[in-house]
Every structure is written in C-alpha cells, then in structure tokens.
Motif scaffolding. Sequence first.
Motif, PDB file in Angstrom:
ATOM      1  N   THR A 148     -32.946  86.058 -50.922  1.00 32.03           N
ATOM      2  CA  THR A 148     -32.387  87.385 -51.139  1.00 32.03           C
ATOM      3  C   THR A 148     -30.874  87.310 -51.332  1.00 32.03           C
ATOM      4  O   THR A 148     -30.230  86.342 -50.922  1.00 32.03           O
ATOM      5  N   TYR A 149     -30.351  88.355 -51.951  1.00 34.73           N
ATOM      6  CA  TYR A 149     -28.892  88.455 -52.074  1.00 34.73           C
ATOM      7  C   TYR A 149     -28.255  88.501 -50.691  1.00 34.73           C
ATOM      8  O   TYR A 149     -27.256  87.820 -50.428  1.00 34.73           O
ATOM      9  N   LYS A 150     -28.831  89.309 -49.783  1.00 32.37           N
ATOM     10  CA  LYS A 150     -28.266  89.450 -48.447  1.00 32.37           C
ATOM     11  C   LYS A 150     -28.188  88.100 -47.733  1.00 32.37           C
ATOM     12  O   LYS A 150     -27.147  87.735 -47.185  1.00 32.37           O
ATOM     13  N   SER A 152     -28.269  85.096 -48.990  1.00 32.62           N
ATOM     14  CA  SER A 152     -27.383  84.166 -49.688  1.00 32.62           C
ATOM     15  C   SER A 152     -25.918  84.518 -49.451  1.00 32.62           C
ATOM     16  O   SER A 152     -25.084  83.639 -49.199  1.00 32.62           O
ATOM     17  N   GLU A 153     -25.613  85.809 -49.524  1.00 29.92           N
ATOM     18  CA  GLU A 153     -24.216  86.241 -49.381  1.00 29.92           C
ATOM     19  C   GLU A 153     -23.677  85.939 -47.992  1.00 29.92           C
ATOM     20  O   GLU A 153     -22.556  85.443 -47.841  1.00 29.92           O
ATOM     21  N   LEU A 186     -30.335  82.767 -57.905  1.00 26.27           N
ATOM     22  CA  LEU A 186     -29.728  83.867 -57.157  1.00 26.27           C
ATOM     23  C   LEU A 186     -28.833  83.326 -56.052  1.00 26.27           C
ATOM     24  O   LEU A 186     -27.712  83.824 -55.848  1.00 26.27           O
ATOM     25  N   LYS A 189     -25.639  81.810 -57.758  1.00 25.28           N
ATOM     26  CA  LYS A 189     -24.768  82.851 -58.308  1.00 25.28           C
ATOM     27  C   LYS A 189     -24.051  83.615 -57.202  1.00 25.28           C
ATOM     28  O   LYS A 189     -22.831  83.852 -57.279  1.00 25.28           O
ATOM     29  N   THR A 190     -24.791  83.970 -56.159  1.00 23.64           N
ATOM     30  CA  THR A 190     -24.204  84.732 -55.051  1.00 23.64           C
ATOM     31  C   THR A 190     -23.164  83.912 -54.312  1.00 23.64           C
ATOM     32  O   THR A 190     -22.077  84.407 -53.977  1.00 23.64           O
ATOM     33  N   SER A 191     -23.468  82.649 -54.054  1.00 23.35           N
ATOM     34  CA  SER A 191     -22.530  81.783 -53.329  1.00 23.35           C
ATOM     35  C   SER A 191     -21.255  81.570 -54.122  1.00 23.35           C
ATOM     36  O   SER A 191     -20.145  81.568 -53.558  1.00 23.35           O
ATOM     37  N   GLN A 193     -19.972  83.639 -56.242  1.00 20.59           N
ATOM     38  CA  GLN A 193     -19.215  84.892 -56.179  1.00 20.59           C
ATOM     39  C   GLN A 193     -18.418  84.978 -54.890  1.00 20.59           C
ATOM     40  O   GLN A 193     -17.247  85.386 -54.890  1.00 20.59           O
TER      41      GLN A 193
END
Length: 339
Positions: A148-150, A152-153, A186, A189-191, A193
């Motif tokens: 998930t984005y959450k 990963s972020e 995902l 990309k998130t990491s 960012q």
Amino acid sequence: MPQNDVMHKITVIPGDGIGPEITAQVLRVLKHVNAPFSYEEAAAGEIALNTMGSLLPESTLESIARNKLAIKGPTTTPVGGGHKSINVSLRQKFDLYANVRPVRTLPNVPCVGQDVNLTIVRENTEDLYAGIERMVDDHTAESIKRITYKGSERIARYGYELAQKTQRKKVAIVHKANIMKMSDGLFLKTSLQVGQEFPQIETRDVIVDNACMQLVTKPQQFEVIVTQNLYGDILSDLCAGLVGGLGVVPGANIGRDIAVFEAVHGSAPDIAGQNKANPTALLQSAVMMLEHVGELKLAQDIMAALIKTLGDANARTADLGGHGNTVTFTDAIIQNLGR
C-alpha cells in the motif's frame, strides 16, 4: 547516570530455551548502570502455551499496551497445529511497522565481512507476510502480495529520518519493480518521492537480487537499506551472516507508540540451562532501547564495555572462540563498565 529523570516501565518477556538465561544477564547490566527502567515480567512462547494455554497470553498483550516498551528474549513457535508466529502476531497487533536491524562488525568476533556498519529498515506489516492466501484447488495455492501507499510511505519516511538522525548519508531502496511492476513499483515510486524531501541524503534503488550480490561483495557501500517485508527478512539474515551470525545482531519492532526490542536468534533449546548462551544480541537490543528513550550516554557506555569484553578470550563465550560462559561474560562487561 541516566540523562533524564523519567522512569519507564518495560515489559520483559524472557522467552523459551536460552531466553530466560540471557534476559537475566541483560537485566543485570541495565540495573548496574541504573537504567531508568522498572520491569514487569510477562510470558510468551512455548512456556506460556504450556502454563497458560496460549503462545501469546492476553495478559502479555495488555502489559505491552500499557507500558509501550518491551524487551523480548527468543521464543519458540511450535511447528504445525495452526500456530502463528509470535513475532508476526505482535507486529500486527500493535502495528509495529518498522523492523530495524543494525548490522555492524564487532571487534574479535569471527566474521566474513570487515568494516560493515549498516541498518536495514524493513516494512513489517504487509507484503506476503500479511498471510492473505488460499488453496485454489488441491494442487494450487495462492498468496497475495499486498503493498500500500501508506505502508510504503511510512517505512520510507522512517528510514530517511533514521538516516538523518544517525548522520548517515546514503539510503538504498531495495525492490523487484522490474518484475512486479505494480506492487514493487508502488513501493519504489513512493519511497523515491519521500527521498526527495531529504536532498542531503543520497538515494539509490537496487533490485533485490543485485542487492544480495552487492552485500556479499562490498557491504561497506551501504548505510541504510529500506525495503519490503520479505526482502528485509532475507537481507537481515544475510547481513547477520556477514558479521558473525544472528547471535551478535540486535533488532527492534517499532510502531507509532509502542516498541519491542528483541533477540533475533532462536531459542537454542539444545544448550538451554547450560550457561553457554551468548547474551550479545539481546544486550545490543537493550542498547537500542536506551537510545530509543534518549539515554545515549548509557547506550554508549554499555557498547564500549561490550566491545572491550569481546577482546578478552577468557571472557568471550565459546561460540565466539572464547573460554567464558553466559554469567562470566556478563561479569566481565559489568567490570568493564566500572561505576
């Protein structure tokens, strides 16, 4: 002396096998330096299953929830019977999303990697370890890799903030986005960012199989590794092998409010009760706990005493080529602490 006057009550889980022996010695060291802790013992593992009917009793979960800090010796999860890993259960119950594994070469510890000093930051709650799987038919099983984005972020942010806090200059994001373009894509990309918010830190992304080769051939190039659950599990053990094995590396599972510091090695029932176990890994986990609560001087003092003790063949335990045992090794650490 402690750097502040705040006392922290911690949950102590001695564990199975050699766990109670090494836990007792780690507590001796903490008490000797007047660490700002009080201790509440709780049970988990086979001992808890046999005496309380549960691998992870509700009273233990309540203690951790109440105290917010825990130190855990190695526990045994019986094979079969539908038993779930205690570590996985704790991570999911308390959303301990960051598994933090510092790996460093210690003097006088036989190893294959020299001058290794890196930290693996592993996402702890999703990926294949979420346990989402099913039998399609009698001959086919499926496991779902959920990213998930959450998830990963926040793991990427934890890794970059840790690098910043510990004055590290490089973060490597380890993935397999060349094959798993959506899930690992995902994560990558998130990491990346998140990494843009830390321009002072050099970011690189490394495909996991290449990362394994690079870690074996030149581990000194890595400082902080941020990665997913399965890759992090594998890389953590690989890196431990570089510096002498699981018996000399610490670990922590950290969430927003709760942190559990643990021995990452097994319970070694074959040597339990024989005063042979090496407390080095769990002692370093206690050092991480001191750092977590801001007691940096006490953490540094214990590490210095440990390193000095490792230089004494009469004090080192047999697994490190020495002539000492669990108790005499700890005796030497305490002597080297002075006070």
